[in-house]
Design a protein around this motif. Structure first.
Motif, PDB file in Angstrom:
ATOM      1  N   THR A  90      13.659 -35.060 -19.132  1.00 11.90           N
ATOM      2  CA  THR A  90      14.419 -33.824 -19.346  1.00 11.90           C
ATOM      3  C   THR A  90      13.870 -33.056 -20.540  1.00 11.90           C
ATOM      4  N   TYR A  92       8.268 -27.933 -22.109  1.00 14.75           N
ATOM      5  CA  TYR A  92       7.126 -27.242 -21.510  1.00 14.75           C
ATOM      6  C   TYR A  92       7.524 -25.850 -21.034  1.00 14.75           C
ATOM      7  N   ARG A  93       8.661 -25.792 -20.325  1.00 13.65           N
ATOM      8  CA  ARG A  93       9.076 -24.504 -19.784  1.00 13.65           C
ATOM      9  C   ARG A  93       9.287 -23.475 -20.892  1.00 13.65           C
ATOM     10  N   THR A  94       9.988 -23.857 -21.933  1.00 10.47           N
ATOM     11  CA  THR A  94      10.286 -22.928 -23.021  1.00 10.47           C
ATOM     12  C   THR A  94       9.038 -22.625 -23.855  1.00 10.47           C
ATOM     13  N   HIS A 139       6.403 -31.416 -25.837  1.00  8.06           N
ATOM     14  CA  HIS A 139       6.142 -31.737 -24.420  1.00  8.06           C
ATOM     15  C   HIS A 139       5.026 -32.758 -24.282  1.00  8.06           C
ATOM     16  N   ALA A 144       5.819 -22.841 -22.892  1.00  7.61           N
ATOM     17  CA  ALA A 144       4.867 -22.029 -22.124  1.00  7.61           C
ATOM     18  C   ALA A 144       5.322 -20.582 -22.059  1.00  7.61           C
ATOM     19  N   ARG A 145       6.644 -20.387 -21.953  1.00 12.76           N
ATOM     20  CA  ARG A 145       7.167 -19.023 -21.917  1.00 12.76           C
ATOM     21  C   ARG A 145       6.852 -18.306 -23.230  1.00 12.76           C
ATOM     22  N   ALA A 159      10.378 -31.618 -19.617  1.00 12.67           N
ATOM     23  CA  ALA A 159      10.398 -30.432 -18.768  1.00 12.67           C
ATOM     24  C   ALA A 159      10.897 -29.206 -19.526  1.00 12.67           C
ATOM     25  N   PHE A 160      11.975 -29.367 -20.302  1.00  8.77           N
ATOM     26  CA  PHE A 160      12.537 -28.241 -21.045  1.00  8.77           C
ATOM     27  C   PHE A 160      11.546 -27.731 -22.091  1.00  8.77           C
TER      28      PHE A 160
END
Length: 568
Positions: free
Chosen positions: A72, A78-80, A33, A82-83, A75-76
């Motif tokens: 894309t 970071y989301r994954t 990311h 961070a989770r 964003a993907f």
């Protein structure tokens, strides 16, 4: 892991090791990311030079498609990532809370030196903060990746600019790290003050009825206010330090950004940079602010995690209070319990024996000596702290495994501990006790009225500490629980101090009936004449020694001090 091997650093390293799967996945995705985010201004600069400046529509469309793909992935990732990072934090916090609870519930006891409220604070707050080291690892690795990508991009554009970033950023990080020890100390002081305030609050709430009864609630409120005020002052000092650190991070980062942008502008005026390269350099200079601030924030979070990890290590690394042996369940002995010249606290050379089928009464003129005897029989006293030998079924207590000792000798404390849940759960303690046995124990403890007073009977819900019962009801439910367990040796300490005289007589009769088995031994540490009357003999302790021994009626007739103490 041995207690002396646990430190704050070990707690943090172990957290990273336990969550290494999530940590590695989170770091990889967050690094992707940050790398893609660092490439955004570079991509914009390339688009300006190769599509916008040249007027090439096809190149512009392809560039925009590439930029969309970049966003894309950004964003993907970071989301994954961070989770994964937050999942690792919560999972580690859960594991630490379970470990702390296990340490606090260790039947051997622990020498942590913490009160119940402090343990609550460590479990609720410090475990969570310690686990944040997992999050720090991911975000700081990602920030460093971003800085490396930005520096490489600047090197490609202009070598001096890239070298300036490569040299300047580490210097900034080292400078910010200089405040870490101060942040750790302030965070530790804050957590300790908050824990002390929590402990005081727990003590005051649990003793609220007593405080109201003696009219001391205002004094208690002032004491709590003083503790809370101290916690506020310590918290404000910690917040000031954190604010100073954040302010310095922002200021230094802004100055660094301005220097990079200024140099880039000067190079553009000299014709060494194209418009696209200038845009890329300025964009990278602005972007650098984020990872540098992340590193600064990481220093703060790591300082808090390190301080909390030290408190967690204090609980987990606390040595056992007692060190039981390994011997299994002893065979029943004619002498179920024996004290041979015991010296502990106020006790001095005490010799007592409880034979199978016997109910022994113990009257201590000094209540502190009764407390010492209860502590010793409950297995809460380290072997090195007392003299003499305590025998359980002819075996020295220190040679028995903790489970064997506790399953043979059950001590029901004067301060009955009840738990939130049903009466049934409190009476049976999830031991699967037969319904007939349970009701027989309730009847023997003269506690049938507690069940009859509520429509749900034995399934009546109790609040925390059994606060919706009276003191006498709590005592009788605690006694019923002990009788239902039917231990080979039962030690009761003042089990009827909160009941009326009529109920006390009923309890005495129930005890005599319930503990009449030939193989059972019972010790009643009390000054109640109703309870002492059902004993086979009474041992009198004065100034740490057994000064008289015999049947209750005989002592009443022959010992004026005994008569005065019992009949007053």
């Amino acid at each position: 892991m041995a207690g002396d091997e646990i430190s704050g650093r070990v707690v943090l390293r172990r957290a990273l090791r336990r969550q290494r799967g999530r940590v590695v996945a989170g770091i990889a995705l967050l690094c992707v990311h940050q790398a893609t985010e660092a490439l955004v201004p570079v991509a914009i600069g390339v688009i300006i030079d190769r599509a916008v400046a040249t007027g090439d529509v096809r190149a512009l469309l392809l560039s925009l498609a590439g930029l969309a793909a970049l966003f894309t992935v950004l964003a993907f990732a970071y989301r994954t990532g961070a989770r994964q990072a937050f999942a690792a934090v919560e999972q580690e916090a859960h594991v630490l809370r379970v470990e702390i609870a296990g340490s606090a519930l260790d039947p051997r006891g622990r020498r942590s030196g913490m009160r119940d409220g402090e343990l609550l604070s460590v479990t609720a707050s410090d475990a969570e903060l310690s686990a944040h080291v997992v999050r720090v690892a991911g975000f700081c690795a990602a920030a460093l990746t971003a800085l490396v990508v930005a520096a490489v991009a600047l090197l490609v554009v202009d070598v001096p600019l890239g070298l300036g970033v490569l040299v300047g950023v580490p210097l900034l990080v080292v400078a910010l790290q200089r405040m870490a020890p101060l942040l750790t100390r302030r965070s530790a002081s804050q957590q300790e003050a908050l824990a002390a305030t929590t402990a005081l609050a727990v003590d005051l709430v649990s003793g609220l009825r007593v405080l109201r009864g003696i009219g001391a609630q205002e004094h208690a409120a002032r004491r709590y206010a003083a503790a809370s005020r101290h916690a506020l002052q310590v918290t404000l000092r910690a917040a000031t330090t954190k604010g100073l650190h954040l302010g310095l991070t922002t200021t230094v980062n802004g100055l660094f950004l301005a220097a990079v942008a200024g140099v880039a502008g000067w190079l553009a005026l000299r014709g060494r940079l194209t418009i696209g390269e200038l845009v890329a350099v300025v964009g990278l200079a602005q972007f650098i602010a984020e990872p540098v601030q992340t590193l600064g924030y990481g220093v703060q979070v790591f300082a808090m995690a390190r301080a909390s990890a030290g408190r967690v290590a204090r609980v987990l690394g606390a040595p056992p209070l007692t060190r039981p042996g390994t011997a299994g369940q002893p065979a029943p002995d004619p002498s179920r319990l024996a004290l041979d010249t015991i010296g502990y606290a106020g006790l001095d050379g005490v010799c007592l024996r409880v034979d199978a089928g016997e109910v022994l009464g113990v009257l201590a003129y000094d209540p502190s000596e009764a407390e010492a005897l209860v502590a010793l029989l409950s297995g809460r006293v380290p072997r090195e702290d007392y003299r003499g030998t305590l025998y359980v079924d002819g075996v020295p207590a220190e040679e028995l495994h903790i489970d064997a000792l506790r399953s043979t000798v059950l001590v029901e404390q004067h301060d009955v501990a009840l738990f939130e849940g049903t009466l049934r759960a409190n009476l049976a303690a999830d031991a699967g006790i037969d319904e007939t046995v349970l009701h027989a124990a309730v009847r023997a403890a003269a506690a049938e009225d507690v069940l009859a007073a509520h429509p749900h009977g034995v399934d009546r819900l109790l609040t925390e500490r059994g606060a919706n019962l009276s003191g006498g009801q709590r005592q009788r439910i605690g006694l019923a629980r002990a009788l239902a367990a039917d231990p080979p040796v039962l030690v009761l300490h003042n089990p009827t101090t909160a009941v009326d005289a009529v109920t006390e007589l009923m309890v005495a009769e129930g005890l005599a009936s319930a503990r009449g088995a030939e193989a059972r031994g019972t010790v009643l540490i009390t000054n109640s004449p109703a309870l002492l009357r059902i004993t086979h003999r009474v041992a009198v302790i004065d100034r740490g020694r057994v000064v008289a021994e015999g049947p209750h009626d005989q002592l009443l007739a022959s010992d004026a001090r005994y008569r005065e103490e019992v009949l007053r």
